[in-house]
Design a protein around this motif. Structure first.
Motif, PDB file in Angstrom:
ATOM      1  N   ASP A   4     -19.243 -42.881  71.478  1.00 39.48           N
ATOM      2  CA  ASP A   4     -19.920 -42.245  70.348  1.00 39.48           C
ATOM      3  C   ASP A   4     -19.973 -43.151  69.129  1.00 39.48           C
ATOM      4  O   ASP A   4     -20.832 -42.992  68.269  1.00 39.48           O
ATOM      5  CB  ASP A   4     -19.228 -40.938  69.961  1.00 39.48           C
ATOM      6  N   GLU A   5     -19.057 -44.095  69.053  1.00 31.20           N
ATOM      7  CA  GLU A   5     -18.996 -45.020  67.923  1.00 31.20           C
ATOM      8  C   GLU A   5     -19.723 -46.332  68.221  1.00 31.20           C
ATOM      9  O   GLU A   5     -19.675 -47.267  67.436  1.00 31.20           O
ATOM     10  CB  GLU A   5     -17.525 -45.338  67.596  1.00 31.20           C
ATOM     11  N   CYS A   6     -20.386 -46.385  69.384  1.00 31.71           N
ATOM     12  CA  CYS A   6     -21.016 -47.616  69.843  1.00 31.71           C
ATOM     13  C   CYS A   6     -22.464 -47.366  70.249  1.00 31.71           C
ATOM     14  O   CYS A   6     -22.905 -46.238  70.362  1.00 31.71           O
ATOM     15  CB  CYS A   6     -20.273 -48.163  71.060  1.00 31.71           C
ATOM     16  N   PHE A   7     -23.163 -48.468  70.469  1.00 32.88           N
ATOM     17  CA  PHE A   7     -24.496 -48.388  71.052  1.00 32.88           C
ATOM     18  C   PHE A   7     -24.538 -49.255  72.295  1.00 32.88           C
ATOM     19  O   PHE A   7     -23.832 -50.255  72.416  1.00 32.88           O
ATOM     20  CB  PHE A   7     -25.594 -48.781  70.049  1.00 32.88           C
ATOM     21  N   TYR A   8     -25.368 -48.825  73.239  1.00 33.92           N
ATOM     22  CA  TYR A   8     -25.547 -49.522  74.501  1.00 33.92           C
ATOM     23  C   TYR A   8     -26.347 -50.795  74.251  1.00 33.92           C
ATOM     24  O   TYR A   8     -27.423 -50.741  73.665  1.00 33.92           O
ATOM     25  CB  TYR A   8     -26.284 -48.602  75.476  1.00 33.92           C
ATOM     26  N   LEU A   9     -25.805 -51.926  74.678  1.00 34.33           N
ATOM     27  CA  LEU A   9     -26.498 -53.203  74.483  1.00 34.33           C
ATOM     28  C   LEU A   9     -27.126 -53.716  75.770  1.00 34.33           C
ATOM     29  O   LEU A   9     -28.163 -54.368  75.734  1.00 34.33           O
ATOM     30  CB  LEU A   9     -25.533 -54.249  73.926  1.00 34.33           C
ATOM     31  N   HIS A 103     -30.592 -42.982  67.940  1.00 30.07           N
ATOM     32  CA  HIS A 103     -29.442 -42.142  67.582  1.00 30.07           C
ATOM     33  C   HIS A 103     -29.502 -41.661  66.129  1.00 30.07           C
ATOM     34  O   HIS A 103     -28.926 -40.642  65.792  1.00 30.07           O
ATOM     35  CB  HIS A 103     -28.129 -42.890  67.840  1.00 30.07           C
ATOM     36  N   GLU A 104     -30.227 -42.396  65.275  1.00 32.06           N
ATOM     37  CA  GLU A 104     -30.309 -42.053  63.851  1.00 32.06           C
ATOM     38  C   GLU A 104     -31.064 -40.763  63.575  1.00 32.06           C
ATOM     39  O   GLU A 104     -30.806 -40.093  62.587  1.00 32.06           O
ATOM     40  CB  GLU A 104     -31.062 -43.147  63.073  1.00 32.06           C
ATOM     41  N   VAL A 105     -32.048 -40.435  64.407  1.00 37.78           N
ATOM     42  CA  VAL A 105     -32.942 -39.318  64.090  1.00 37.78           C
ATOM     43  C   VAL A 105     -32.520 -37.998  64.739  1.00 37.78           C
ATOM     44  O   VAL A 105     -33.181 -36.977  64.538  1.00 37.78           O
ATOM     45  CB  VAL A 105     -34.410 -39.649  64.429  1.00 37.78           C
ATOM     46  N   SER A 152     -46.427 -40.165  61.494  1.00 38.85           N
ATOM     47  CA  SER A 152     -47.164 -40.529  60.283  1.00 38.85           C
ATOM     48  C   SER A 152     -46.226 -40.995  59.177  1.00 38.85           C
ATOM     49  O   SER A 152     -46.609 -41.808  58.343  1.00 38.85           O
ATOM     50  CB  SER A 152     -48.042 -39.373  59.802  1.00 38.85           C
ATOM     51  N   LYS A 153     -44.974 -40.494  59.175  1.00 38.33           N
ATOM     52  CA  LYS A 153     -44.038 -40.894  58.121  1.00 38.33           C
ATOM     53  C   LYS A 153     -42.609 -40.619  58.572  1.00 38.33           C
ATOM     54  O   LYS A 153     -42.345 -39.629  59.255  1.00 38.33           O
ATOM     55  CB  LYS A 153     -44.343 -40.104  56.844  1.00 38.33           C
ATOM     56  N   LEU A 154     -41.705 -41.488  58.166  1.00 29.39           N
ATOM     57  CA  LEU A 154     -40.285 -41.309  58.411  1.00 29.39           C
ATOM     58  C   LEU A 154     -39.599 -41.210  57.054  1.00 29.39           C
ATOM     59  O   LEU A 154     -39.708 -42.123  56.241  1.00 29.39           O
ATOM     60  CB  LEU A 154     -39.732 -42.500  59.205  1.00 29.39           C
ATOM     61  N   ASP A 155     -38.921 -40.102  56.810  1.00 34.75           N
ATOM     62  CA  ASP A 155     -38.207 -39.889  55.550  1.00 34.75           C
ATOM     63  C   ASP A 155     -36.720 -39.784  55.861  1.00 34.75           C
ATOM     64  O   ASP A 155     -36.192 -38.696  56.110  1.00 34.75           O
ATOM     65  CB  ASP A 155     -38.723 -38.615  54.867  1.00 34.75           C
ATOM     66  N   LYS A 156     -36.046 -40.947  55.871  1.00 35.65           N
ATOM     67  CA  LYS A 156     -34.618 -40.974  56.208  1.00 35.65           C
ATOM     68  C   LYS A 156     -33.783 -40.209  55.190  1.00 35.65           C
ATOM     69  O   LYS A 156     -32.826 -39.542  55.547  1.00 35.65           O
ATOM     70  CB  LYS A 156     -34.120 -42.420  56.318  1.00 35.65           C
ATOM     71  N   LYS A 157     -34.154 -40.313  53.915  1.00 38.78           N
ATOM     72  CA  LYS A 157     -33.390 -39.660  52.854  1.00 38.78           C
ATOM     73  C   LYS A 157     -33.330 -38.143  53.062  1.00 38.78           C
ATOM     74  O   LYS A 157     -32.279 -37.528  52.933  1.00 38.78           O
ATOM     75  CB  LYS A 157     -34.011 -39.985  51.498  1.00 38.78           C
ATOM     76  N   ASN A 158     -34.471 -37.541  53.411  1.00 40.68           N
ATOM     77  CA  ASN A 158     -34.541 -36.094  53.617  1.00 40.68           C
ATOM     78  C   ASN A 158     -34.450 -35.700  55.091  1.00 40.68           C
ATOM     79  O   ASN A 158     -34.675 -34.539  55.438  1.00 40.68           O
ATOM     80  CB  ASN A 158     -35.828 -35.533  52.998  1.00 40.68           C
TER      81      ASN A 158
END
Length: 175
Positions: A4-9, A103-105, A152-158
């Motif tokens: 969970d603390e890693c990403f697959y490389l 994983h971010e979204v 169309s748009k990515l709003d990471k802040k919101n």
């Protein structure tokens, strides 16, 4: 360190020499970004084990030739065949504002130009030829291909992704 603390490389796919070198098939669009690593985590017997890298170089486009510390024979390398390779999430390169790692979204709100709020992104299914956003709305699952033309748009802040899906795609889920 947990997965969970890693990403697959990538995955160790073959031996390269009789001196214990291996080839790792990298799962990245920028393999050159991973040629200077000092260590990786190898998923060995369901444990993430740190392995230190003595030297590495790219072979072809997405294969990384690696010599690990204390892996000195073909037998040592055989023991690592088909093992997955991970790095800590902190090692991910920074992306442009309009780019994202899958994983971010997770947990982002999905908004569509025509339908408004269509739910929450629960996961991204990468087990298909085309990765899919898996969105949940009122107990229903909505699948949208991960395609730049649909975003169309990515709003990471919101924590919102705005979609402009083609006609008919959402109707099969929402009507």
């Amino acid at each position: 360190m947990t997965k969970d603390e890693c990403f697959y490389l990538g995955k160790i796919v073959s031996k390269f020499s009789f001196k214990g070198e291996v080839l790792i098939k990298l799962d990245t669009d920028e393999p050159e970004a991973y040629t200077k690593m000092e260590s990786v985590f190898v998923d060995y017997n369901d444990n993430l084990v740190p392995f230190f890298i003595l030297k590495s170089s790219l072979q072809k486009s997405d294969l990384l030739r690696v010599k690990f510390e204390d892996v000195d024979t073909e037998e040592d390398a055989d023991d690592l065949m088909k093992c997955d390779i991970y790095l800590p999430l902190s090692e991910l390169p920074e992306l442009e504002e309009d780019q994202f790692y899958f994983h971010e979204v997770i947990g982002f709100t999905a908004e569509d130009t025509n339908y408004g709020n269509i739910g929450i992104i629960k996961s991204i299914n990468e087990n298909r030829a085309q990765p899919l956003f898996e969105i949940e709305k009122d107990g229903k699952e909505i699948l949208i291909p991960v395609n730049d033309d649909f975003i169309s748009k990515l709003d990471k802040k919101n924590k919102t992704i705005f979609f402009n899906t083609p006609p008919g795609l959402l109707e099969i889920y929402l009507d």
